[in-house]
Design an enzyme around this catalytic site. Sequence first.
Site, short mmCIF file in Angstrom:
data_model
loop_
_atom_site.label_atom_id
_atom_site.label_comp_id
_atom_site.label_asym_id
_atom_site.label_seq_id
_atom_site.Cartn_x
_atom_site.Cartn_y
_atom_site.Cartn_z
N ASN A 28 40.01 -2.53 95.47
CA ASN A 28 38.57 -2.13 95.90
C ASN A 28 37.43 -2.91 95.41
OD1 ASN A 28 39.01 -1.53 93.28
ND2 ASN A 28 38.27 0.60 93.53
N ASP A 30 36.73 -4.22 92.39
CA ASP A 30 36.11 -3.94 91.08
C ASP A 30 36.63 -4.92 89.96
OD1 ASP A 30 38.45 -2.71 90.48
OD2 ASP A 30 37.72 -0.92 89.92
N ASP A 103 54.83 4.24 80.89
CA ASP A 103 54.86 4.02 79.65
C ASP A 103 54.41 5.16 78.79
OD1 ASP A 103 54.54 2.26 77.10
OD2 ASP A 103 54.06 0.62 78.43
N ASP A 208 56.68 3.67 73.70
CA ASP A 208 55.74 2.79 72.96
C ASP A 208 56.30 2.98 71.44
OD1 ASP A 208 53.39 0.88 73.07
OD2 ASP A 208 52.83 2.39 71.69
N GLU A 274 60.74 0.62 72.83
CA GLU A 274 60.28 -0.58 72.03
C GLU A 274 60.39 -0.30 70.53
OE1 GLU A 274 55.86 -2.95 71.32
OE2 GLU A 274 55.82 -0.80 71.38
N HIS A 340 53.42 -8.05 77.66
CA HIS A 340 52.25 -7.91 77.60
C HIS A 340 51.50 -8.18 76.20
CE1 HIS A 340 53.43 -3.86 76.35
NE2 HIS A 340 52.20 -3.73 75.92
N ASP A 341 52.31 -8.30 75.09
CA ASP A 341 51.99 -8.51 73.85
C ASP A 341 52.11 -9.92 73.27
OD1 ASP A 341 51.16 -5.52 73.24
OD2 ASP A 341 53.29 -5.10 72.99
#
Length: 546
Positions: A28, A30, A103, A208, A274, A340-341
């Site tokens: 969309n 954004d 997650d 997490d 994790e 992603h870390d």
Amino acid sequence: MAIQYAELPWWKTGPIYQIYPRSFLDTNSDGVGDLEGIRRKLDYLQDLGVRGIWLSPIYPSPLYDFGYDITNYHDIDPVFGSLETFKLLVREAEARGISLIMDMVLNHTSHLHPWFIESRSSRDNPKRDWYIWKDGRRGPFGKGYPNNWMAAFGGHAWTWDKPTEQYYLHLFTEEQPDLNWRNPEVQEAMLAEMQFWLDLGVKGFRLDVINYLVKDAQFRNNPYHFRMTYPRRHDLQHHQFDRNQPETYEIVHRIRSLMDRYAGASEDTMLVGEVYPDEGVHAPDLAATYIGIGKDLLHLAFDFSTIYTSLTAADLHSVLQTWYGVLLPGAWPCHVLSNHDQSRAASRLCAGADNEAKKRVLAALLLTQRGTPFLYYGEEIGMEDGVIARKDLQDPLGKKYYPFHPGRDRSRTPMQWTGDSAAGFTEGKPWLPINRDFRKRNVEAQQRDPSSLLHWYRDLITLRQEEPALLDGSIEFFETGLQENVLAYVRRKAGSEVQVVLNVSGQTRPNPIRRGGTVLLSTHRKPQGTIEHDTRLAPWECTVYK
Ligand code: GLC
Ligand code: CA
């Protein structure tokens, strides 16, 4: 050839693909990826051979930690879409043989979660005890922190709350207060949130920092240790009293029981934890303790040793052997190279000369090991870390908490779909800059080129699913090639044998595998009938024989 995985639960049968939803596909304009974007790419994922998707958090969040700070656990942040889009996504993924896992952030909520707003409103609020509140400790210099605990991103783990004159605990940012898992109401409330998603057809959770949940009942000070580690630690504490408390295992067991109620005969729900050790420390033995054999704890746990290893046969061998060695018999391993870390493996391990060849070696390694491989979006096209100017940083870790840290945004840049402007990710302004190499490195270009990394991934995934020995056979390493930087191993199952040889060097090397065979897949040889055994390996050669 028929796919062999019918009798295994889905999460043992193929790669699980981690999507960082903000960065996958924006529909969309954004500049932020959304659920509709993921839905449109399901065919792509099916074609790649993915069997599960782990979605990084998509719940409402004020983004102090980019979604890992949640204000409502049973809704979708409007930036990603709605529960309706989500249900559609689950249905359409399942129709393609792809299961979804969420997650789940259990250790803490956002400071703007209604529970915390209540909790901090007064000392006698019924939710006061849902979080961890403590008086300051009297010392020679007046009142100080309740104890010496340090937060994972640096700084003290306690923040003073003026109106009620107490400290609250946060093992991450101050906008992420820790829940009090010793309170049975907290346990019930969180289990109910998980049930909400299971009822929508979600097949499991990535938990997490699962090892942080319960804290020492006496809040004792952590001891210090001055071990040198790589990368350098944020703090010199051994987190003996704020992580890995025995009671945490009881909570994990409760979560597992909930999962088992939804599992059905085919064991089709899954928990992957994790398990984050002290910064920079290898702790496969710790991760292993969270995996339950039979029906007790997690199905899978991440061992982050591969994140701290180097690209040599000896190091890879040692990390893998150690991991298999600490798992209890019957435990199912999993492997992860990027998330992603962390800096992406394509940059962390493959930098410098021959960088594309090295990526092929890592792919072959990941997809021919025992257990479940996890892929991080873009890994299959060799996406590298983005170069992000400090002024453009969004991640609080780099921006606010730890000024010497490059921030985690570098591994969260938008997926590179095409060579068009904004890499086909958005028609607006992307929330993070697109990597500079997108015109050359993108899905569309690699789909057209049969010799691309994307094809290499797909071929490896297909092979893994067709060969029972690769899917769930045993593994035995040949130690002979290690000194020459060659990693070789044999996978065996019920009389069938597959041999893998990886030349982890840019030189021609002797082939430690003494027998020839049919080449199933290779970076350097054409698959064909039985071949004469070749005693030499080309630089960075990866070959799978049968
Ligand atoms: C985990 C997440 C990380 C997050 C932290 C706090 O380590 O992977 O992204 O910042 O937990 O929730
Ligand atoms: Ca969007």
